[in-house]
Design a protein around this motif. Structure first.
Motif, PDB file in Angstrom:
ATOM      1  N   LEU A  45       0.761  -1.212   0.085  1.00  0.00           N
ATOM      2  CA  LEU A  45       0.037  -0.149   0.082  1.00  0.00           C
ATOM      3  C   LEU A  45       0.777   1.136  -0.151  1.00  0.00           C
ATOM      4  N   ASN A  46       2.000   1.218   0.591  1.00  0.00           N
ATOM      5  CA  ASN A  46       2.809   2.389   0.673  1.00  0.00           C
ATOM      6  C   ASN A  46       3.809   2.354  -0.684  1.00  0.00           C
ATOM      7  N   GLY A  47       3.350   1.746  -1.676  1.00  0.00           N
ATOM      8  CA  GLY A  47       4.111   1.757  -3.052  1.00  0.00           C
ATOM      9  C   GLY A  47       5.447   1.084  -3.026  1.00  0.00           C
ATOM     10  N   ASP A  48       5.847   0.536  -2.125  1.00  0.00           N
ATOM     11  CA  ASP A  48       6.878  -0.492  -2.119  1.00  0.00           C
ATOM     12  C   ASP A  48       6.948  -1.960  -3.013  1.00  0.00           C
ATOM     13  N   LYS A  49       7.737  -2.181  -3.797  1.00  0.00           N
ATOM     14  CA  LYS A  49       7.570  -3.264  -4.563  1.00  0.00           C
ATOM     15  C   LYS A  49       8.268  -4.463  -3.837  1.00  0.00           C
ATOM     16  N   PHE A  50       7.756  -5.693  -3.888  1.00  0.00           N
ATOM     17  CA  PHE A  50       8.286  -6.806  -3.170  1.00  0.00           C
ATOM     18  C   PHE A  50       7.814  -8.248  -4.084  1.00  0.00           C
ATOM     19  N   SER A  51       8.915  -9.171  -3.945  1.00  0.00           N
ATOM     20  CA  SER A  51       8.458 -10.448  -4.640  1.00  0.00           C
ATOM     21  C   SER A  51       7.947 -11.317  -3.633  1.00  0.00           C
ATOM     22  N   LEU A  52       6.924 -11.958  -3.801  1.00  0.00           N
ATOM     23  CA  LEU A  52       6.384 -13.299  -2.950  1.00  0.00           C
ATOM     24  C   LEU A  52       6.212 -14.724  -3.649  1.00  0.00           C
ATOM     25  N   ASN A  53       6.355 -15.531  -2.970  1.00  0.00           N
ATOM     26  CA  ASN A  53       6.688 -16.867  -3.401  1.00  0.00           C
ATOM     27  C   ASN A  53       4.863 -17.330  -3.500  1.00  0.00           C
ATOM     28  N   ALA A  54       4.646 -17.438  -4.715  1.00  0.00           N
ATOM     29  CA  ALA A  54       3.186 -17.775  -4.959  1.00  0.00           C
ATOM     30  C   ALA A  54       2.686 -19.052  -4.391  1.00  0.00           C
ATOM     31  N   LEU A  55       3.772 -19.771  -4.220  1.00  0.00           N
ATOM     32  CA  LEU A  55       3.346 -21.229  -3.540  1.00  0.00           C
ATOM     33  C   LEU A  55       3.095 -21.112  -2.122  1.00  0.00           C
ATOM     34  N   MET A  56       3.177 -20.013  -1.526  1.00  0.00           N
ATOM     35  CA  MET A  56       3.033 -19.706   0.034  1.00  0.00           C
ATOM     36  C   MET A  56       1.655 -19.242  -0.098  1.00  0.00           C
ATOM     37  N   ILE A  57       0.694 -18.827  -1.055  1.00  0.00           N
ATOM     38  CA  ILE A  57      -0.393 -18.293  -0.834  1.00  0.00           C
ATOM     39  C   ILE A  57      -1.441 -19.306  -0.631  1.00  0.00           C
ATOM     40  N   GLU A  58      -2.479 -19.198   0.370  1.00  0.00           N
ATOM     41  CA  GLU A  58      -3.402 -19.973   0.648  1.00  0.00           C
ATOM     42  C   GLU A  58      -4.680 -19.126   0.239  1.00  0.00           C
ATOM     43  N   GLN A  59      -4.926 -17.917   0.191  1.00  0.00           N
ATOM     44  CA  GLN A  59      -6.446 -17.258  -0.047  1.00  0.00           C
ATOM     45  C   GLN A  59      -6.016 -15.820  -0.466  1.00  0.00           C
ATOM     46  N   THR A  62      -7.821  -9.554  -9.320  1.00  0.00           N
ATOM     47  CA  THR A  62      -7.711 -10.198 -10.705  1.00  0.00           C
ATOM     48  C   THR A  62      -6.183 -10.112 -11.033  1.00  0.00           C
ATOM     49  N   GLU A  63      -5.454  -9.009 -11.052  1.00  0.00           N
ATOM     50  CA  GLU A  63      -4.104  -9.270 -11.295  1.00  0.00           C
ATOM     51  C   GLU A  63      -3.270 -10.020 -10.481  1.00  0.00           C
ATOM     52  N   VAL A  64      -3.434 -10.209  -9.329  1.00  0.00           N
ATOM     53  CA  VAL A  64      -2.740 -11.027  -8.435  1.00  0.00           C
ATOM     54  C   VAL A  64      -3.116 -12.379  -8.704  1.00  0.00           C
ATOM     55  N   THR A  65      -4.532 -12.951  -9.088  1.00  0.00           N
ATOM     56  CA  THR A  65      -4.593 -14.025  -9.713  1.00  0.00           C
ATOM     57  C   THR A  65      -3.997 -14.430 -11.091  1.00  0.00           C
ATOM     58  N   ALA A  66      -3.816 -13.529 -11.843  1.00  0.00           N
ATOM     59  CA  ALA A  66      -3.398 -13.825 -13.216  1.00  0.00           C
ATOM     60  C   ALA A  66      -1.823 -14.136 -13.065  1.00  0.00           C
ATOM     61  N   LEU A  67      -1.057 -13.260 -12.107  1.00  0.00           N
ATOM     62  CA  LEU A  67       0.158 -13.303 -12.001  1.00  0.00           C
ATOM     63  C   LEU A  67       0.643 -14.731 -11.376  1.00  0.00           C
ATOM     64  N   ILE A  68      -0.379 -15.164 -10.386  1.00  0.00           N
ATOM     65  CA  ILE A  68       0.019 -16.611  -9.925  1.00  0.00           C
ATOM     66  C   ILE A  68      -0.196 -17.666 -10.987  1.00  0.00           C
ATOM     67  N   LYS A  69      -1.279 -17.602 -11.721  1.00  0.00           N
ATOM     68  CA  LYS A  69      -1.445 -18.268 -12.855  1.00  0.00           C
ATOM     69  C   LYS A  69      -0.243 -18.547 -13.939  1.00  0.00           C
ATOM     70  N   ALA A  70       0.335 -17.194 -14.096  1.00  0.00           N
ATOM     71  CA  ALA A  70       1.425 -17.089 -15.030  1.00  0.00           C
ATOM     72  C   ALA A  70       2.642 -17.793 -14.625  1.00  0.00           C
ATOM     73  N   TYR A  71       2.904 -17.685 -13.111  1.00  0.00           N
ATOM     74  CA  TYR A  71       3.864 -18.318 -12.480  1.00  0.00           C
ATOM     75  C   TYR A  71       3.882 -19.701 -12.290  1.00  0.00           C
ATOM     76  N   TYR A  72       2.635 -20.419 -12.134  1.00  0.00           N
ATOM     77  CA  TYR A  72       2.326 -21.961 -12.161  1.00  0.00           C
ATOM     78  C   TYR A  72       2.714 -22.318 -13.391  1.00  0.00           C
ATOM     79  N   GLN A  73       2.360 -21.709 -14.539  1.00  0.00           N
ATOM     80  CA  GLN A  73       2.534 -22.086 -16.060  1.00  0.00           C
ATOM     81  C   GLN A  73       4.238 -22.215 -16.252  1.00  0.00           C
ATOM     82  N   GLU A  74       4.930 -21.098 -15.684  1.00  0.00           N
ATOM     83  CA  GLU A  74       6.233 -20.872 -15.993  1.00  0.00           C
ATOM     84  C   GLU A  74       7.168 -21.946 -15.121  1.00  0.00           C
TER      85      GLU A  74
END
Length: 72
Positions: A7-21, A45-57
């Motif tokens: 929310l403060n504008g900082d970008k970060f990377s998250l391991n999508a495999l750790m997401i439950e909900q 919707t964007e987070v979901t699309a990023l997760i799907k793309a990561y899973y495909q990758e």
């Protein structure tokens, strides 16, 4: 890993495999399997699309589909 924005504008990377909900409360809130919650600017919707793309990758998208079909 998927790149998100806090929310403060900082970008970060998250391991999508750790997401439950993912919820929109109205901010997008991501619950991790370790119990932590992260609130991000990115829309649900964007987070979901990023997760799907990561899973495909990394090649697990097809495996998850097969597991879902086996459970039906």
């Amino acid at each position: 890993m998927i790149e998100l924005t806090r929310l403060n504008g900082d970008k970060f990377s998250l391991n999508a495999l750790m997401i439950e909900q993912i919820q929109s409360l109205p901010d997008t809130t991501i619950s991790l399997i370790n119990g932590k919650k992260i609130i991000v600017k990115d829309p649900h919707t964007e987070v979901t699309a990023l997760i799907k793309a990561y899973y495909q990758e990394i090649g697990i998208q097809e495996s998850l589909i097969e597991v879902g079909e086996a459970n039906e």
